[in-house]
Scaffold this motif. Structure first.
Motif, PDB file in Angstrom:
ATOM      1  N   TYR A 183      48.395  49.223  37.571  1.00 21.17           N
ATOM      2  CA  TYR A 183      47.101  48.867  36.989  1.00 21.17           C
ATOM      3  C   TYR A 183      45.973  49.726  37.562  1.00 21.17           C
ATOM      4  CZ  TYR A 183      48.333  44.913  34.049  1.00 21.17           C
ATOM      5  OH  TYR A 183      48.823  44.123  33.032  1.00 21.17           O
ATOM      6  N   GLU A 187      43.439  51.920  35.287  1.00 21.95           N
ATOM      7  CA  GLU A 187      41.979  51.784  35.373  1.00 21.95           C
ATOM      8  C   GLU A 187      41.325  53.121  35.702  1.00 21.95           C
ATOM      9  OE1 GLU A 187      41.708  48.840  38.383  1.00 21.95           O
ATOM     10  OE2 GLU A 187      42.759  47.350  37.153  1.00 21.95           O
ATOM     11  N   TYR A 223      41.288  44.621  32.238  1.00 18.78           N
ATOM     12  CA  TYR A 223      40.635  43.695  33.167  1.00 18.78           C
ATOM     13  C   TYR A 223      40.912  42.239  32.784  1.00 18.78           C
ATOM     14  CZ  TYR A 223      37.841  47.499  35.228  1.00 18.78           C
ATOM     15  OH  TYR A 223      37.419  48.627  35.880  1.00 18.78           O
ATOM     16  N   GLU A 226      44.264  41.243  33.877  1.00 17.08           N
ATOM     17  CA  GLU A 226      44.308  41.065  35.326  1.00 17.08           C
ATOM     18  C   GLU A 226      43.444  39.886  35.801  1.00 17.08           C
ATOM     19  OE1 GLU A 226      44.639  45.004  37.694  1.00 17.08           O
ATOM     20  OE2 GLU A 226      43.204  45.392  36.090  1.00 17.08           O
ATOM     21  N   ARG A 228      40.298  39.761  35.820  1.00 16.34           N
ATOM     22  CA  ARG A 228      39.081  40.278  36.459  1.00 16.34           C
ATOM     23  C   ARG A 228      37.944  40.110  35.451  1.00 16.34           C
ATOM     24  NH1 ARG A 228      40.679  46.070  38.928  1.00 16.34           N
ATOM     25  NH2 ARG A 228      38.399  46.122  39.124  1.00 16.34           N
ATOM     26  N   TYR A 229      37.497  38.876  35.306  1.00 15.44           N
ATOM     27  CA  TYR A 229      36.615  38.521  34.203  1.00 15.44           C
ATOM     28  C   TYR A 229      35.233  39.146  34.313  1.00 15.44           C
ATOM     29  CZ  TYR A 229      40.365  35.189  33.441  1.00 15.44           C
ATOM     30  OH  TYR A 229      41.585  34.620  33.224  1.00 15.44           O
ATOM     31  N   ASP A 231      34.497  42.053  35.658  1.00 17.70           N
ATOM     32  CA  ASP A 231      34.640  43.460  35.258  1.00 17.70           C
ATOM     33  C   ASP A 231      34.809  43.568  33.744  1.00 17.70           C
ATOM     34  OD1 ASP A 231      34.443  44.547  37.848  1.00 17.70           O
ATOM     35  OD2 ASP A 231      36.563  44.155  38.221  1.00 17.70           O
ATOM     36  N   ALA A 232      35.547  42.628  33.161  1.00 20.43           N
ATOM     37  CA  ALA A 232      35.724  42.650  31.709  1.00 20.43           C
ATOM     38  C   ALA A 232      34.395  42.453  31.000  1.00 20.43           C
ATOM     39  CB  ALA A 232      36.712  41.560  31.283  1.00 20.43           C
ATOM     40  N   THR A 235      32.165  45.524  31.201  1.00 19.82           N
ATOM     41  CA  THR A 235      32.647  46.614  30.348  1.00 19.82           C
ATOM     42  C   THR A 235      32.405  46.300  28.879  1.00 19.82           C
ATOM     43  OG1 THR A 235      34.365  47.116  31.986  1.00 19.82           O
ATOM     44  CG2 THR A 235      34.645  48.045  29.785  1.00 19.82           C
TER      45      THR A 235
END
Length: 468
Positions: A183, A187, A223, A226, A228-229, A231-232, A235
């Protein structure tokens, strides 16, 4: 033994394009001399990048096997023909597939062959003298490599991480890297691609190439997978109003228009596999044909929901049917269809954004962003918007988004991954309106092809997935 050796070599083979019109590249031995002889000019790199896109049309990938590995596997659709393709497709659907399944092996091989193509071309980009074009090609290749590894890590988990050209002998010492390491590489590739690629292409001939928006949308999906809310969200907010410029993505007023073969690469499409039915080897057969769909899926649509009709079928000729979402007519010369296969589109982005916002913090305000973006997808299809009284907490909102993704994106290769990502696959398959199936957590991943296990013959660095 020959088959096993060929499976291993697909990880390291360099595939060279003889002309822009061909769909697939020619297998050549993985020698540095061969690569140096081929990548001499900008035109050679251009052909190689074209070939990297053409590989997506492989029958082992989006034109064939991926449909079973990523969609038929889910609760949306059922394979009821145990005799077809030696039962390999049926076994994937019924969770009976083992490490010797040819569909699994072919898909694994095709993905690593495509990664090898990207790696070999990236290693020779210095022959491109135009700095801007060189940067664009790097961004495109890194986007494609990331897309391949994203499929690999979700299908098999730990995976060999190969980011530069290697020889067959070197490949024997490369074990399966941990999921987190894979991952991280994905990224890194997508972050770099987002900075290297343009938001749009001025030349119509370039439409369909990866863009900065495609890199960001795929990165957000990574994200989200993974969990990683934050970061999502950060983005995705670059792709939705009011930050849409310069991307200009939007929901089309009529959902059927998104898939119209006369309206390809429209404003809703972020990235798609391109097809041209008028060119030999660049068309395809019917996607899914006349599938056996879960009646619970069909019944979940409201009466006025315009998406329901896309799951009906149309007859193309005396013996061939095609689901309306992918309707096209056969080219009279090639006898192939030409629909593009959409990988990323704006409705998916909006639903991802609503999901990630909810995972960060539930809002009971029906005018909040998470409600607004979820409801915008429903309203486009003439479905009734959700109220905060209906979705009164984080869990109910979470399940509503999952269901909306099922209604909006069926047969687009999202459902199986959505079920795995949300840890709802076991329940969904057990309570399917089709044949109920009881699965175990280890079956969230596929077995690593047995040929790879036997050639590597080193369980300390290249073990089989548990349960297989």
């Amino acid at each position: 033994m020959i088959k096993r050796i060929m499976l291993l070599m697909t990880i390291t083979l360099s595939l060279l394009l003889s002309s822009c019109e061909k769909s697939f590249l020619t297998l050549t031995p993985p020698s540095q001399a061969t690569a140096d002889d081929f990548y001499k000019t900008t035109a050679d790199i251009t052909n190689a990048v074209t070939g990297a896109y053409a590989a997506l049309r492989s029958g082992a990938m989006y034109t064939g096997h991926f449909l079973y590995l990523m969609e038929v596997r889910s609760d949306n659709i059922e394979d009821q023909n145990p005799g077809a393709n030696a039962g390999m497709n049926y076994n994937i659907d019924r969770f009976l597939a083992l490490a010797d399944n040819g569909v699994i092996s072919d898909a694994y091989a095709a993905l690593y062959a495509s990664i090898a193509r990207c790696n070999n071309t990236l290693a020779h980009l210095d022959v491109v003298t135009d700095a801007a074009l060189k940067g664009q090609y790097e961004g495109e290749l890194r986007f494609l490599r990331a897309l391949h590894y994203f499929q690999i890590v979700r299908l098999w988990g730990d995976a060999p991480l190969i980011l530069e050209p290697i020889t067959t002998e070197e490949s024997k010492s490369i074990g399966r890297s941990a999921v987190a390491e894979v991952y991280a590489a994905i990224e890194a590739d997508l972050t770099a691609a987002a900075g290297l690629l343009p938001p749009v292409y001025a030349n119509n001939a370039d439409i369909g190439r990866a863009t900065a928006g495609a890199a960001k949308a795929l990165l957000a999906k990574v994200y989200l997978t993974e969990r990683r809310y934050s970061d999502a969200v950060n983005t995705l907010k670059e792709l939705v109003p009011p930050q849409t410029n310069p991307y200009h993505y939007r929901l089309l007023a009529n959902v059927a228009d998104v898939f119209d073969v006369n309206h390809k690469m429209n404003e809703e499409i972020i990235f798609a596999i391109r097809y041209d039915k008028t060119i030999i080897e660049q068309g395809h057969g019917p996607f899914f044909g006349n599938p056996v769909l879960d009646p619970q899926l069909r019944n979940a649509y409201e009466n006025e929901d315009t998406r329901r009709d896309l799951l009906n079928t149309a007859q193309l000729n005396a013996t061939t049917f095609q689901i309306k979402k992918y309707y096209d007519t056969f080219d009279p010369t090639t006898q192939r269809l030409g629909n593009d296969f959409i990988i990323l589109r704006y409705a998916d982005v909006l639903l991802m954004y609503a999901e990630a916002l909810n995972e960060m913090a539930y809002s009971a305000d029906a005018n909040s962003e998470q409600f607004r973006y979820l409801n915008s997808v429903r309203q486009r299809a003439h479905a009734t918007p959700f109220t905060s009284a209906q979705l009164k907490d984080q869990d109910s909102f979470r399940m509503a988004v999952l269901q909306e993704r099922r209604l909006e994106l069926p047969l687009e290769l999202h459902r199986w991954f959505d079920l795995v990502r949300t840890e709802t696959a076991m329940d969904a398959l057990q309570h399917s309106g089709l044949t109920p199936i009881t699965i175990q957590p280890y079956q969230y991943l596929y077995p690593v092809p047995q040929g790879q296990i036997e050639v590597m013959h080193n369980p300390s660095i290249f073990p089989q997935n548990p349960g297989y």
